[in-house]
Structures are given as structure tokens and as C-alpha cells.
Design an enzyme around this catalytic site. Structure first.
Site, PDB file in Angstrom:
ATOM      1  N   ASN A   1      87.414   7.544  18.936  1.00 47.62           N
ATOM      2  CA  ASN A   1      86.398   8.609  18.822  1.00 47.62           C
ATOM      3  C   ASN A   1      86.001   8.829  17.373  1.00 47.62           C
ATOM      4  O   ASN A   1      84.834   9.107  17.079  1.00 47.62           O
ATOM      5  CB  ASN A   1      86.909   9.905  19.449  1.00 47.62           C
ATOM      6  CG  ASN A   1      86.778   9.885  20.957  1.00 47.62           C
ATOM      7  OD1 ASN A   1      85.671  10.005  21.483  1.00 47.62           O
ATOM      8  ND2 ASN A   1      87.889   9.693  21.650  1.00 47.62           N
TER       9      ASN A   1
ATOM     10  N   VAL B   1      98.677  21.429  19.170  1.00 49.01           N
ATOM     11  CA  VAL B   1      97.949  22.662  19.485  1.00 49.01           C
ATOM     12  C   VAL B   1      97.853  23.484  18.209  1.00 49.01           C
ATOM     13  O   VAL B   1      98.847  23.640  17.484  1.00 49.01           O
ATOM     14  CB  VAL B   1      98.677  23.453  20.594  1.00 49.01           C
ATOM     15  CG1 VAL B   1      97.987  24.792  20.835  1.00 49.01           C
ATOM     16  CG2 VAL B   1      98.706  22.642  21.876  1.00 49.01           C
ATOM     17  N   LEU B   2      96.660  23.983  17.915  1.00 47.83           N
ATOM     18  CA  LEU B   2      96.468  24.782  16.702  1.00 47.83           C
ATOM     19  C   LEU B   2      96.665  26.272  17.032  1.00 47.83           C
ATOM     20  O   LEU B   2      96.221  26.738  18.082  1.00 47.83           O
ATOM     21  CB  LEU B   2      95.071  24.538  16.133  1.00 47.83           C
ATOM     22  CG  LEU B   2      94.864  23.109  15.618  1.00 47.83           C
ATOM     23  CD1 LEU B   2      93.386  22.829  15.387  1.00 47.83           C
ATOM     24  CD2 LEU B   2      95.669  22.846  14.355  1.00 47.83           C
TER      25      LEU B   2
ATOM     26  N   HIS C   1      88.165  16.060  25.210  1.00 45.87           N
ATOM     27  CA  HIS C   1      89.284  15.863  26.142  1.00 45.87           C
ATOM     28  C   HIS C   1      88.817  14.969  27.291  1.00 45.87           C
ATOM     29  O   HIS C   1      87.721  15.167  27.822  1.00 45.87           O
ATOM     30  CB  HIS C   1      89.773  17.215  26.671  1.00 45.87           C
ATOM     31  CG  HIS C   1      90.967  17.073  27.561  1.00 45.87           C
ATOM     32  ND1 HIS C   1      92.180  16.573  27.112  1.00 45.87           N
ATOM     33  CD2 HIS C   1      91.133  17.316  28.893  1.00 45.87           C
ATOM     34  CE1 HIS C   1      93.030  16.536  28.120  1.00 45.87           C
ATOM     35  NE2 HIS C   1      92.421  16.973  29.210  1.00 45.87           N
TER      36      HIS C   1
HETATM   37  C1  GAR Z   1      90.820  10.404  23.635  1.00 47.73           C
HETATM   38  O1  GAR Z   1      90.557   9.939  24.933  1.00 47.73           O
HETATM   39  C2  GAR Z   1      90.797  11.910  23.588  1.00 47.73           C
HETATM   40  O2  GAR Z   1      89.883  12.485  24.454  1.00 47.73           O
HETATM   41  C3  GAR Z   1      92.208  12.219  23.999  1.00 47.73           C
HETATM   42  O3  GAR Z   1      92.981  11.297  23.315  1.00 47.73           O
HETATM   43  C4  GAR Z   1      92.250  10.082  23.224  1.00 47.73           C
HETATM   44  C5  GAR Z   1      92.326   9.609  21.796  1.00 47.73           C
HETATM   45  O4  GAR Z   1      91.730   8.356  21.676  1.00 47.73           O
HETATM   46  N1  GAR Z   1      92.540  13.573  23.687  1.00 47.73           N
HETATM   47  C6  GAR Z   1      93.345  14.285  24.446  1.00 47.73           C
HETATM   48  O5  GAR Z   1      93.918  13.847  25.434  1.00 47.73           O
HETATM   49  C7  GAR Z   1      93.519  15.726  23.994  1.00 47.73           C
HETATM   50  N2  GAR Z   1      94.330  16.410  24.911  1.00 47.73           N
HETATM   51  P1  GAR Z   1      91.209   7.857  20.277  1.00 47.73           P
HETATM   52  O6  GAR Z   1      92.334   8.096  19.276  1.00 47.73           O
HETATM   53  O7  GAR Z   1      90.968   6.388  20.500  1.00 47.73           O
HETATM   54  O8  GAR Z   1      89.975   8.604  19.936  1.00 47.73           O
END
Ligand code: GAR
Length: 223
Positions: free
Chosen positions: A30, A108-109, A125
Site C-alpha cells: 500500500n 493500535v494508537l 483495512h
Molecule cells: C494490507 O492488506 C492492509 O489493509 C492490512 O495489512 C496489509 C498490509 O499490506 N492492514 C490490516 O490488516 C490492519 N488491520 P502491505 O504492507 O503490503 O500494504
């Protein structure tokens, strides 16, 4: 109800971009989507800083490759969450950060951190919130037998993957899906939705009143 832009000092332009700090914990796909979007000609945001709470993440390498300042602030190096968050805040202030983006940031912040950035912390998310918070959202979705999954971009409150929803994208769940296939399908949507919504915030199209969010329609007059 009077609704105002999420960031008061908008709309921004490519010459006066909104300054982001992206918090990461791992792969950083992301983050990469944000880096790529930030390099496009009409983008009105810039990544001023990347913070990883885990050492040597792939995400840090992506930031370095893009020439973006990046630091590791590891929660395990602090005796309290307050001290950890004070260091996060100091870094954000030093880099004149206006919006914090949690992109796979697995901490968590607390209200302490959030009070420094009221309505200025956004999370992505991989679920249709409020469903399936926390880790392994795609696994949770498959276990519940849902027919549609997706991703959510939302403002962050002190809950886990909770807060006013800015936008969501939906994907189908197929009978032969496994966690990996579903997760990849969701991530394709995350990589589109997150940069798109950050751009909408930067140009003043994301409006808030109390905890309610709406997107300014293209036909609405600019206030
Ligand atoms: C992403 O899919 C994001 O939405 C998720 O972690 C992944 C990180 O991928 N976040 C959560 O699950 C938050 N609870 P990335 O490091 O390749 O962006």
C-alpha cells in the site's frame, strides 16, 4: 448539518501538496501504491516520511528506493506505549506532517496519539468494516462464508480498525477461494482505493461533521 473538509487548509495542489507520514509494519504494497500515485503529475499529496515499527521491513526498502525519508521506531525499544507514541509524534512534527496514513501498521494508537492528529489519521483495512477487524481479515471472511469481501479506508479512533468510514470497495468471494487468492483480490482494490481517497482528502472533497463523513459530489459548489 454543516460539513467541513477533513483537513481545513485545503484544497491542495501539486505545488502545495498535503504532507503525509505513512506508518508501516511489513511488506508495504500500500505504501508503494501511495509512492506511485504521489509521482503522478496531478497528485496533491506527498509522502514526507515513512515510519516502520518493525526493523528491516520490505516497506523501508521501498521508501529508500523512492528517496523518501524513512525511520524505524520499534515499539519494543520503549518501556511504555506513551513513550513510543511520543517519539512517533515528535517525528511527525519534525517533518510537518498533516495526515498520518496507516498502511499495514499493526499497532493500535492510543487517544494520546490521536489527540495530536484529530481526524488526521487514516487506515486501510482489508475487510468491509465493521466486519473482521484485526489480523487475517480474509481468513475471517472465508470462515464466516461471506459472499462479498472488500476493503475500507476510514478515519482512526481508539478501537481496532474502527472509525468513521470514508470509502469501501467490494470484491466477490468465489467458492474455490483460499485465503491467499481472496487477499490478493482485496489488495488490488486497496491499492486503488487508498491513493484515490488520500487525493480526495487533499483536494478537500472529504467532508466531516461530528463523526459523519461524506464525499463532496463533483457538482457541489466549492465552499
Ligand atoms: C494490507 O492488506 C492492509 O489493509 C492490512 O495489512 C496489509 C498490509 O499490506 N492492514 C490490516 O490488516 C490492519 N488491520 P502491505 O504492507 O503490503 O500494504
Amino acid at each position: 448539518m454543516y460539513m467541513q473538509p477533513l483537513i481545513s487548509d485545503t484544497p491542495r495542489t501539486p505545488k502545495n501538496p498535503l504532507r503525509l507520514c505513512v506508518f508501516v509494519s511489513g511488506n508495504g504494497s500500500n505504501l508503494q501504491a501511495l509512492i506511485d500515485a504521489a509521482n503522478a503529475p496531478n497528485t496533491c499529496f506527498k509522502i514526507a516520511l515513512v515510519i516502520s515499527n518493525i526493523k528491516n521491513t520490505f516497506a523501508l526498502g521501498r521508501a529508500h528506493a523512492a528517496g523518501i525519508p524513512a525511520v524505524t521506531i520499534c515499539h519494543n525499544d520503549f518501556s511504555s506505549r506513551l513513550d513510543f507514541e511520543k517519539t512517533l509524534i515528535t517525528q511527525c512534527i519534525d517533518y510537518h506532517v498533516e495526515l498520518v496514513v496507516l498502511a499495514g501498521f499493526m499497532r493500535v494508537l492510543s487517544p494520546h496519539f490521536l489527540s495530536y492528529f484529530p481526524n488526521q489519521v487514516v487506515n486501510v483495512h482489508p475487510a468491509l468494516c465493521p466486519a473482521f477487524p484485526g489480523i487475517h481479515a480474509a481468513r475471517q471472511a472465508l470462515a464466516r462464508g461471506v459472499k462479498y469481501a472488500g476493503c475500507t479506508v476510514h478515519l482512526v479512533n481508539e478501537g481496532v480498525d474502527e472509525g468513521p468510514i470514508i470509502a469501501q470497495a467490494i470484491v466477490p468471494v468465489y467458492p474455490d477461494d483460499d485465503e491467499n487468492r481472496l487477499q490478493k483480490r482485496i489488495q488490488i482494490q486497496e491499492h486503488l482505493l487508498l491513493p484515490k481517497m488520500i487525493q480526495e482528502i487533499a483536494i478537500g472533497n472529504v467532508l466531516i461533521a461530528d463523526s459523519e463523513i461524506c464525499l463532496r459530489k463533483k457538482s457541489d459548489p466549492v465552499i
